[in-house]
Motif scaffolding. Sequence first.
Motif, PDB file in Angstrom:
ATOM      1  N   VAL A  49       0.759  -1.225  -0.008  1.00  0.00           N
ATOM      2  CA  VAL A  49       0.008  -0.244  -0.113  1.00  0.00           C
ATOM      3  C   VAL A  49       0.987   1.372   0.201  1.00  0.00           C
ATOM      4  O   VAL A  49       0.609   2.225  -0.620  1.00  0.00           O
ATOM      5  CB  VAL A  49      -0.947   0.021   1.228  1.00  0.00           C
ATOM      6  CG1 VAL A  49      -1.618   1.249   1.466  1.00  0.00           C
ATOM      7  CG2 VAL A  49      -2.162  -1.198   1.000  1.00  0.00           C
ATOM      8  N   ILE A  50       2.111   1.299   0.962  1.00  0.00           N
ATOM      9  CA  ILE A  50       2.843   2.289   0.636  1.00  0.00           C
ATOM     10  C   ILE A  50       3.280   2.441  -0.534  1.00  0.00           C
ATOM     11  O   ILE A  50       3.709   3.680  -1.254  1.00  0.00           O
ATOM     12  CB  ILE A  50       3.996   2.088   1.870  1.00  0.00           C
ATOM     13  CG1 ILE A  50       3.434   2.210   3.272  1.00  0.00           C
ATOM     14  CG2 ILE A  50       5.079   3.284   1.483  1.00  0.00           C
ATOM     15  CD1 ILE A  50       4.387   1.869   4.264  1.00  0.00           C
ATOM     16  N   ILE A  51       3.793   1.373  -1.174  1.00  0.00           N
ATOM     17  CA  ILE A  51       4.519   1.580  -2.525  1.00  0.00           C
ATOM     18  C   ILE A  51       3.323   2.042  -3.784  1.00  0.00           C
ATOM     19  O   ILE A  51       3.611   2.885  -4.565  1.00  0.00           O
ATOM     20  CB  ILE A  51       4.818   0.143  -3.121  1.00  0.00           C
ATOM     21  CG1 ILE A  51       6.016  -0.398  -2.448  1.00  0.00           C
ATOM     22  CG2 ILE A  51       5.139   0.247  -4.656  1.00  0.00           C
ATOM     23  CD1 ILE A  51       6.438  -1.438  -2.437  1.00  0.00           C
ATOM     24  N   ALA A  52       2.136   1.724  -3.414  1.00  0.00           N
ATOM     25  CA  ALA A  52       0.832   2.227  -4.252  1.00  0.00           C
ATOM     26  C   ALA A  52       0.679   3.793  -4.045  1.00  0.00           C
ATOM     27  O   ALA A  52       0.627   4.479  -4.994  1.00  0.00           O
ATOM     28  CB  ALA A  52      -0.210   1.615  -3.976  1.00  0.00           C
ATOM     29  N   GLY A  53       0.888   4.181  -2.818  1.00  0.00           N
ATOM     30  CA  GLY A  53       0.735   5.504  -2.443  1.00  0.00           C
ATOM     31  C   GLY A  53       1.792   6.358  -2.956  1.00  0.00           C
ATOM     32  O   GLY A  53       1.688   7.286  -3.712  1.00  0.00           O
ATOM     33  N   LEU A  54       3.250   6.077  -2.952  1.00  0.00           N
ATOM     34  CA  LEU A  54       4.209   6.601  -3.689  1.00  0.00           C
ATOM     35  C   LEU A  54       4.084   6.654  -5.122  1.00  0.00           C
ATOM     36  O   LEU A  54       4.496   7.475  -5.738  1.00  0.00           O
ATOM     37  CB  LEU A  54       5.544   5.863  -3.373  1.00  0.00           C
ATOM     38  CG  LEU A  54       5.987   5.940  -1.974  1.00  0.00           C
ATOM     39  CD1 LEU A  54       7.250   5.386  -1.643  1.00  0.00           C
ATOM     40  CD2 LEU A  54       6.236   7.644  -1.717  1.00  0.00           C
ATOM     41  N   GLY A  55       3.570   5.590  -5.722  1.00  0.00           N
ATOM     42  CA  GLY A  55       3.359   5.609  -7.006  1.00  0.00           C
ATOM     43  C   GLY A  55       2.399   6.675  -7.543  1.00  0.00           C
ATOM     44  O   GLY A  55       2.263   7.231  -8.401  1.00  0.00           O
ATOM     45  N   ALA A  56       1.194   6.819  -6.668  1.00  0.00           N
ATOM     46  CA  ALA A  56       0.301   7.760  -6.981  1.00  0.00           C
ATOM     47  C   ALA A  56       0.690   9.173  -6.801  1.00  0.00           C
ATOM     48  O   ALA A  56       0.600  10.111  -7.638  1.00  0.00           O
ATOM     49  CB  ALA A  56      -1.213   7.648  -6.016  1.00  0.00           C
ATOM     50  N   LYS A  57       1.560   9.332  -6.086  1.00  0.00           N
ATOM     51  CA  LYS A  57       2.348  10.515  -5.595  1.00  0.00           C
ATOM     52  C   LYS A  57       3.229  10.927  -6.956  1.00  0.00           C
ATOM     53  O   LYS A  57       3.348  12.126  -7.448  1.00  0.00           O
ATOM     54  CB  LYS A  57       2.978  10.765  -4.585  1.00  0.00           C
ATOM     55  CG  LYS A  57       3.780  11.996  -4.254  1.00  0.00           C
ATOM     56  CD  LYS A  57       4.243  11.998  -2.772  1.00  0.00           C
ATOM     57  CE  LYS A  57       5.276  13.549  -2.697  1.00  0.00           C
ATOM     58  NZ  LYS A  57       4.706  14.676  -3.365  1.00  0.00           N
ATOM     59  N   SER A  58       3.909  10.126  -7.444  1.00  0.00           N
ATOM     60  CA  SER A  58       4.647   9.960  -8.635  1.00  0.00           C
ATOM     61  C   SER A  58       3.871  10.558  -9.809  1.00  0.00           C
ATOM     62  O   SER A  58       4.250  11.097 -10.653  1.00  0.00           O
ATOM     63  CB  SER A  58       5.494   8.910  -8.892  1.00  0.00           C
ATOM     64  OG  SER A  58       6.385   8.849  -7.868  1.00  0.00           O
ATOM     65  N   ALA A  59       2.552   9.751  -9.664  1.00  0.00           N
ATOM     66  CA  ALA A  59       1.773   9.945 -11.077  1.00  0.00           C
ATOM     67  C   ALA A  59       1.309  11.515 -11.014  1.00  0.00           C
ATOM     68  O   ALA A  59       1.177  12.212 -11.888  1.00  0.00           O
ATOM     69  CB  ALA A  59       0.690   8.983 -10.974  1.00  0.00           C
TER      70      ALA A  59
END
Length: 107
Positions: A49-59
């Motif tokens: 979930v943390i990785i997904a959150g970072l991916g959303a922030k990057s996007a």
Amino acid sequence: MTGPETVDRVLISAAVVLVVVAGALLLFRISRGPSMLDRAIALDVFAAVIIAGLGAKSAFARDAFYFPIMLVLAFLGFTGSVGIARFIAVRDKPLPRRKPAGKEGRK
């Protein structure tokens, strides 16, 4: 802002909301998990979930700065899960079977 950009922002915002809700539910599971295995699985999913959150922030920022961090977190989550699984496997190792009395030494 054009139409596709607006749709993009709305979808990323919805993804961030889902990630936050998933994180809150996982924290509940980690605190109330009935067994150690439940908590271990919840921690592994929490890393995802943390990785997904970072991916959303990057996007959202259109920046690739967080990609190496996401890779390291994925590696740490995998090794942590394997370590906990090995610990549980050693702890729950079945006892060796004993041979019936009187059968030892006969050939």
